[in-house]
Structure formats: C-alpha cells, structure tokens
Scaffold this motif. Structure first.
Motif, PDB file in Angstrom:
ATOM      1  N   LEU A  85       0.803  -1.227   0.000  1.00  0.00           N
ATOM      2  CA  LEU A  85       0.000   0.000   0.000  1.00  0.00           C
ATOM      3  C   LEU A  85       0.833   1.274   0.000  1.00  0.00           C
ATOM      4  O   LEU A  85       0.272   2.371  -0.091  1.00  0.00           O
ATOM      5  N   GLU A  86       2.140   1.147   0.105  1.00  0.00           N
ATOM      6  CA  GLU A  86       2.966   2.352   0.226  1.00  0.00           C
ATOM      7  C   GLU A  86       2.863   3.266  -0.985  1.00  0.00           C
ATOM      8  O   GLU A  86       3.010   4.483  -0.877  1.00  0.00           O
ATOM      9  N   ALA A 118       2.151   5.396   7.835  1.00  0.00           N
ATOM     10  CA  ALA A 118       1.044   6.345   7.682  1.00  0.00           C
ATOM     11  C   ALA A 118       1.556   7.776   7.697  1.00  0.00           C
ATOM     12  O   ALA A 118       1.050   8.640   6.964  1.00  0.00           O
ATOM     13  N   GLU A 119       2.566   8.039   8.522  1.00  0.00           N
ATOM     14  CA  GLU A 119       3.126   9.395   8.597  1.00  0.00           C
ATOM     15  C   GLU A 119       3.741   9.802   7.265  1.00  0.00           C
ATOM     16  O   GLU A 119       3.668  10.968   6.861  1.00  0.00           O
ATOM     17  N   LYS A 120       4.342   8.850   6.554  1.00  0.00           N
ATOM     18  CA  LYS A 120       4.889   9.141   5.237  1.00  0.00           C
ATOM     19  C   LYS A 120       3.777   9.284   4.196  1.00  0.00           C
ATOM     20  O   LYS A 120       3.927  10.010   3.209  1.00  0.00           O
ATOM     21  N   ALA A 121       2.662   8.583   4.412  1.00  0.00           N
ATOM     22  CA  ALA A 121       1.593   8.556   3.410  1.00  0.00           C
ATOM     23  C   ALA A 121       0.721   9.804   3.422  1.00  0.00           C
ATOM     24  O   ALA A 121       0.079  10.115   2.409  1.00  0.00           O
ATOM     25  N   LEU A 127      -2.241  13.778  11.616  1.00  0.00           N
ATOM     26  CA  LEU A 127      -3.287  14.263  10.711  1.00  0.00           C
ATOM     27  C   LEU A 127      -3.528  15.752  10.891  1.00  0.00           C
ATOM     28  O   LEU A 127      -3.673  16.495   9.908  1.00  0.00           O
ATOM     29  N   ASP A 128      -3.591  16.213  12.133  1.00  0.00           N
ATOM     30  CA  ASP A 128      -3.830  17.637  12.387  1.00  0.00           C
ATOM     31  C   ASP A 128      -2.742  18.501  11.757  1.00  0.00           C
ATOM     32  O   ASP A 128      -3.020  19.562  11.178  1.00  0.00           O
TER      33      ASP A 128
END
Length: 704
Positions: free
Chosen positions: A342-343, A370-373, A430-431
């Motif tokens: 999924l990357e 997720a932080e990279k995505a 996310l914020d």
C-alpha cells in the motif's frame, strides 16, 4: 436557459443580472423592483439593498419578466410551488380521536347501501370506507377555513443578492461543482452535466472521478482528449454517455456508440490499460462484458491493450488487483507485507490504517508508514480518518454504515481497542498535515451558528434544498411550534406515503408515536391519512415543543404502497417552526426552515432527528438516512427498534464539524489582509475579494 438561471438562483441565492440595459423611464424599474420584493417576502425571501438598487435601474418590463422567473425558482426551493391541502380542514385544530374517526366512517358506510356492499363483516379495510384517504374539500375551502399568517420577527427571511451575467454565474457554479473535493449528490451531478454543456472552459483540477466522467462526456462529444488515468474512468464515461450511473452503483444498459465514439473510448483504454491497471477490471466484470458488446474491440487491432480489458472481464486473461493482494496478506497475518503493497497508494493505506494497527505486531511501524503517506493522500481522506480516529477514543453504542444512496444499518462494535498513545500520535500527524494544507485565512470571521455544521465529507446522500446541512450537523430550532410536512405526487400508480413521528425519552426508550394509526397525543397532532396522490398530496405533524413529554423526536416518511421515492413524479420533506400565537395555513412558506427532495433507495426515510438538550434547547441533527423497510405496508410501529438504534448511533457519533477547521485556521495565523467569512449566509457588508463559505459552498473549504 431558464433552467440554468433557476439553478443559479437556487444554489447560490444570487440573481443573474450582469449588464442588462438600463430603463428609459425613471421610476418604473424601481416600482417593479419593490413589487417583486413584496412578492418574495410572502414566501420568506427578499432582495438585498444592492439587488433592489440594481433592479431599479433596469427597464420595468425586464424587472417584471425577471421577477416571474425568480419567484418561480424560490417558490420551488421552499416547496410553495404546489398546493398543500390537508385531510382535516381545520388542522391542527379539531383533529378527531383516531378510533372515533374510523368508527364514524364505518357508520356512514353501513348507512350507504352501495358502500355497505364493500365492507366485509370480518375485516375492516379503511380504503373501502367512503371518504377515507381522499380530500373531502378543495384547497380554496382550506384557505377559507384558516386565517392569514400573522407575521412575526422569527419568520425566515432569506436574502437574494445581485449576480453577474448568467454566463459568469454559471461558470462559477460549474467550477465549484466540478472541482469539488467530495463526491456530489445525484442532483448535483445532474446540475454539473447541465453546466458542462453550457460552459466553454473547465477547472484545471477535477479530483472526483464521477465529476470527471461528466466533464468527459462533453470532451467526447467535442472530440477533445479525455481525462482518464484508470480503466474505470472509461467505464464511468461510457455509463454517463448511456444516461446511466457514473457512480457504477447500479448497472447501465449501454446504448449503441457511433464509430468515432468507439474509437475514442478504445484509444483511451489502450493508453492506460497496463498490467497494473487491469486489476481494476474484475470489480465491474459484468459491466465490462456488456460494454465490450457495444464497443467491438476486435474491430480495432491497433488497440491491443484495450482488448486485454475485455479479456480480463471474460476470464480469458488473469489480472489480480491490489485490493485482493492486500486482503490476502492481511488474512494471512502478514501486516508488514500489506503495508509494503500500500505504500504507493497513500489513500488506500490510510483507509486501512485502523485494521492494520489492530493486527500488526509492531503498530509503531504501521504508524510510521502512515506518517509518510499523509502527504500523498487527499484532504477528504485525511479528514475522514481524523473523524474515525476521534470516535475510536470513546466507546460507542454501535457502528453505523450508510451507502451512497443513504441506505443505513448498524452493527455492534466488536473491534479490539487501539492503544491510546498510538491513537493520539495518529491524530497529531493528521492535524499537522491538514493545517499545512489549509489556506491563509487572513482575518477570520465565523458565524457561531456555523460551528456545529458537519464538514461535508460526502454529499452523495444529501439532496440539495433549502436549509439542508451535511449529515451530523447540529442546528438550533427556533419557535414554540414545530411542523413536519411531506408532499408527493405519483407518476403512474396509486402511491401512499405516510408521515409519522417516533418519540423517545432521553435514554431512547419509552416509545410513543403519532401516525395514521394514532392521530395525536398531549402535544402533537396528525393532519390525516392520504392514500392517493394523482393530483399531489400533503401530510403534516404539528408539535408543541413546550408541552413535549419526550426528548427525542424522529420524523419518518414510510412508503405504505406504490412508487419508491425516486420513482414518484415528486416527493419532498421539510419542517416549519413558529410561535404559538401564529395563525395561518397548514403550510406557510415564510416559516419553512428546511425542504429537500426524497429520493433514497430505502422504503423508510429518516431526514433528521430533533433533540432536547439538558439546557432545554431543541436542536436538529441531520441524518439523511433511509431504512430498507418492507416491500409494502411500512409503519412506524414495525421499525421503531431499528430506527431508534440507528438514530442513537448517529447522535452519539462525534462528527467532524466546522469548529475543527476553524480552530486550525485560527492557529495557522495570517500574513494576508483579506477576509475569510464562514457563516450560514454572507452579510452584505463584506468587502470585495472576501472568501465566503456558506453551506452551499462549504465543500470548497475541504483542502486538496
């Protein structure tokens, strides 16, 4: 052209005037403008000072012609384009007891020799009773029985502003819809199709694929290059050209395509049908088979990769999609492999984040991915995940799901909890990314009533109309009286809709209802049951809020018999509010707070719920949901458990609201001198160049 003008007026509350020529008789245009303003006020609208000034400079005939069209557009917007009669002529006064009313009709039928032959001793069929379910008086009789509306300060006044030329107003609306970051409703997609055929240019970016399919229809007709980057984009375009569903939710019966169209579609497919892209074909295998029968790919050997698409659909060629490989990895407990797959698709990774965090042996590694995505995902995905995660921090009574048609269902929440530190870190990530994408607000001005409006993360189930807000929004209810209404007109066969209200206490128990089987209680009255709508029918429920002994009121519209909501010639729901001393007809347009069409796929509509808070203030929470119901004979008594469970899940869910983005915008600071205004309606004194976000344009605030 008139339809386009009405569309602009209804969606933007602006009257396209542009450079209309000035009048040659001073004062005539001003008189006509004042007359238009008075007529508009009778249905809860008025001209702004700027619009009145602009109209006053026009020719009187121009103002009169324009006024007829403007008045027709706003009357339909508020639901005043039809005659709202009520079964009981004095409603809400003198509504009889249900059983006594039925007994009276039965007594009359037994005294009538002809009617008595239709009444069987063993059963009571209300439809056989003379007069039941059909108006017993004319609309003129109803008007004569009711006093004129007593105008009060709390009556709704919606202000219309002057607009530019029809071309410029249509272009602005077209760019707003086409460039939306969130999926549009069926009505907005139809509006986009109309606008695309009218406007000569288009926005640089069209992120939602359904919108792109609509724009591609115009490009295909004009012989211009198509905006496609997946094989599914071509399938959506073919559906749109066949007057089908570009969302692909329902099968399309494809038309015969002209040779030039077939060549263009196959050429577009050939350019993008790589091995990796072919994995999308099995998801819509049957529709691809039907399309292949119309495109005849074998006649175009110069497009071999296009032919591969139809080979995959027929099972001749194998193609495995990304989703199936990810599912296989997760099912086998190989979360790391799923993350690796999924990357390259950041949005898909974030949509599966909760699942992977729950199944991973090392959730920190998933969070790092997720932080990279986040930088590569759309703003809508980021906001949707943010709302999801904030609801994972608190236990819920159940999980609620709703499809693109508003069909809803609930299930118990059986998911294992997530570690609080992992959740908190994900929320911070996310914020930070959402804040980075937000525009410089300049001077930020926010209407406090807008803070509890939910962000429109999807508009598919929300039918546009007057006063409608996204699902999950909260808005205060003014006045002492609340009145729901439904109006429908059947297309071909007898259609019976029933307006009902389920009433619960604060713990969602102690149910009570008002419907055709119970005409009233100590604080509510029902206007009477209508069972045929060949000429249109309206039903009402009147609520005296100060006397209400229940804290939760759930209006519902049931299809008892006949046509579905999207099959009827017309079907809409709304509510009015006013003060106890107000007189007037059962339907008074100046007191209408909300009105929108009914067109969901279910047999029971749940537009919104009214809640009395601990402070005693009544608020509406917007649902836009439909229950599957039964094929016929739906009643409030038969679905009250399902409805109460569903409503509770929605009410207890913490929706992401304008307040969230407002806080991030305030923290972002500003280096500009412009103004950003967020409110239910823009004030007249905003300077030129101010950025304005109202409910109709709130989707423009969703970051890209």
């Amino acid at each position: 052209m008139d339809n386009l003008e009405a569309l602009v007026i209804a969606r933007r509350l602006r009257v396209p005037i542009g450079d209309a020529p000035a009048g040659s008789h001073p004062g005539w245009g001003e008189v006509a403008a004042r007359q238009l303003d008075a007529a508009l006020l009778s249905v809860g609208f008025k001209c702004s000072a700027a619009l009145l000034e602009r109209l006053a400079r026009l020719r009187g005939e121009t103002v009169v012609d324009l006024g007829v069209r403007v008045l027709a557009a706003v009357r339909e917007l508020v639901g005043d384009h039809v005659q709202h009669n009520a079964y009981f002529i004095n409603f809400p006064r003198n509504v009889p007891d249900t059983v006594e009313f039925w007994a009276g009709l039965l007594r009359e039928s037994l005294l009538d020799p002809v009617a008595a032959t239709r009444v069987q001793p063993a059963t009571l069929n209300l439809l056989d009773l003379p007069g039941y379910g059909r108006y017993q008086h004319t609309y003129a009789d109803l008007l004569a029985a009711h006093a004129e509306l007593i105008p009060l300060a709390g009556d709704r006044v919606t202000v219309l502003e002057p607009g530019g030329s029809l071309e410029s107003e249509a272009r602005e609306l077209y760019f707003s819809l086409a460039g939306s970051e969130v999926p549009l409703s069926a009505e907005d997609l139809a509006a986009l199709r109309t606008l695309a055929a009218f406007c000569t240019d288009e926005p640089d970016r069209i992120p939602v694929r359904e919108n792109r399919a609509v724009v591609n229809q115009v490009r295909l007709a004009a012989g211009r290059p198509l905006l496609v980057d997946t094989v599914t984009d071509v399938l959506r375009l073919a559906c749109g050209c066949s007057d089908g569903d570009v969302t692909l939710a329902t099968p399309t019966r494809f038309r015969s395509f002209r040779r030039a169209e077939r060549r263009a579609l196959l050429q577009a497919l050939d350019a993008i049908a790589t091995s990796a892209k072919l994995g999308d074909v099995p998801r819509h295998r049957e529709q691809w088979k039907r399309l292949g029968e119309r495109l005849h790919p074998g006649e175009y050997p110069r497009f071999p990769r296009a032919a591969h698409v139809f080979e995959v659909a027929r099972g001749v060629r194998e193609a495995r999609g990304l989703d199936s490989r990810v599912e296989a990895a997760l099912s086998a407990g190989r979360t790391g492999d799923a993350v690796a797959l999924l990357e390259k698709t950041p949005g898909a990774l974030l949509r599966r984040l909760d699942h992977m965090l729950r199944t991973a042996t090392a959730p920190t590694a998933v969070l790092e991915a997720a932080e990279k995505a986040v930088a590569g995902a759309s703003g809508r995905v980021l906001l949707s995940l943010r709302e999801h995660l904030q609801n994972r921090l608190a236990p819920a009574s159940g999980r609620v799901f709703a499809n693109r048609h508003g069909r809803a269902w609930t299930t118990p929440d059986a998911r294992s909890p997530l570690e609080e530190n992992i959740l908190s870190r994900a929320v911070v990530i996310l914020d930070e990314e959402i804040t980075r994408r937000l525009p410089d607000p300049g001077e930020l001005i926010i209407d406090p009533e807008m803070l509890d409006v939910a962000l429109p993360l999807s508009g598919k189930a929300v039918a546009p109309g007057l006063g409608t807000l996204p699902r999950g929004s909260l808005s205060a209810v003014d006045g002492e009286l609340l009145r729901f209404f439904v109006h429908w007109r059947q297309a071909e066969r007898r259609t019976d809709y029933d307006l009902s209200a389920l009433m619960l206490d604060a713990s969602y128990g102690n149910p009570e209802h008002v419907s055709w089987t119970n005409y009233g209680n100590d604080f509510a009255e029902y206007s009477g049951d209508l069972t045929d709508a060949a000429e249109g029918a309206s039903e009402f429920i009147n609520i005296r809020l100060a006397q209400a002994t229940r804290s939760i009121l759930i209006p519902q519209v049931h299809i008892y018999a006949g046509e579905a909501f999207d099959e009827a010639e017309e079907a809409f729901f709304g509510f009015m509010s006013g003060d106890a001393e107000q007189e007037g007809r059962p339907f008074e347009p100046r007191t209408v707070r909300m009105k929108s069409d009914l067109r969901g796929a279910g047999r029971v509509a749940l537009p919104l719920v009214f809640l009395r808070g601990n402070d005693g203030v009544w608020r509406a929470k917007w649902l836009h949901l439909y229950l599957k119901g039964h094929p016929g004979f739906n009643q409030v008594e038969g679905n009250r458990v399902t409805a109460s469970r569903l409503v509770r899940s929605i009410v207890e869910r913490d929706h992401l609201r304008v307040r969230y983005l407002a806080d991030l915008l305030a923290q972002k600071g500003s280096e500009g001198e412009h103004i950003t205004y967020i409110g239910l309606q823009a004030p007249a004194d905003l300077p030129e160049g101010a950025r304005v976000y109202t409910p109709s344009t709130l989707h423009e605030l969703i970051p890209a």
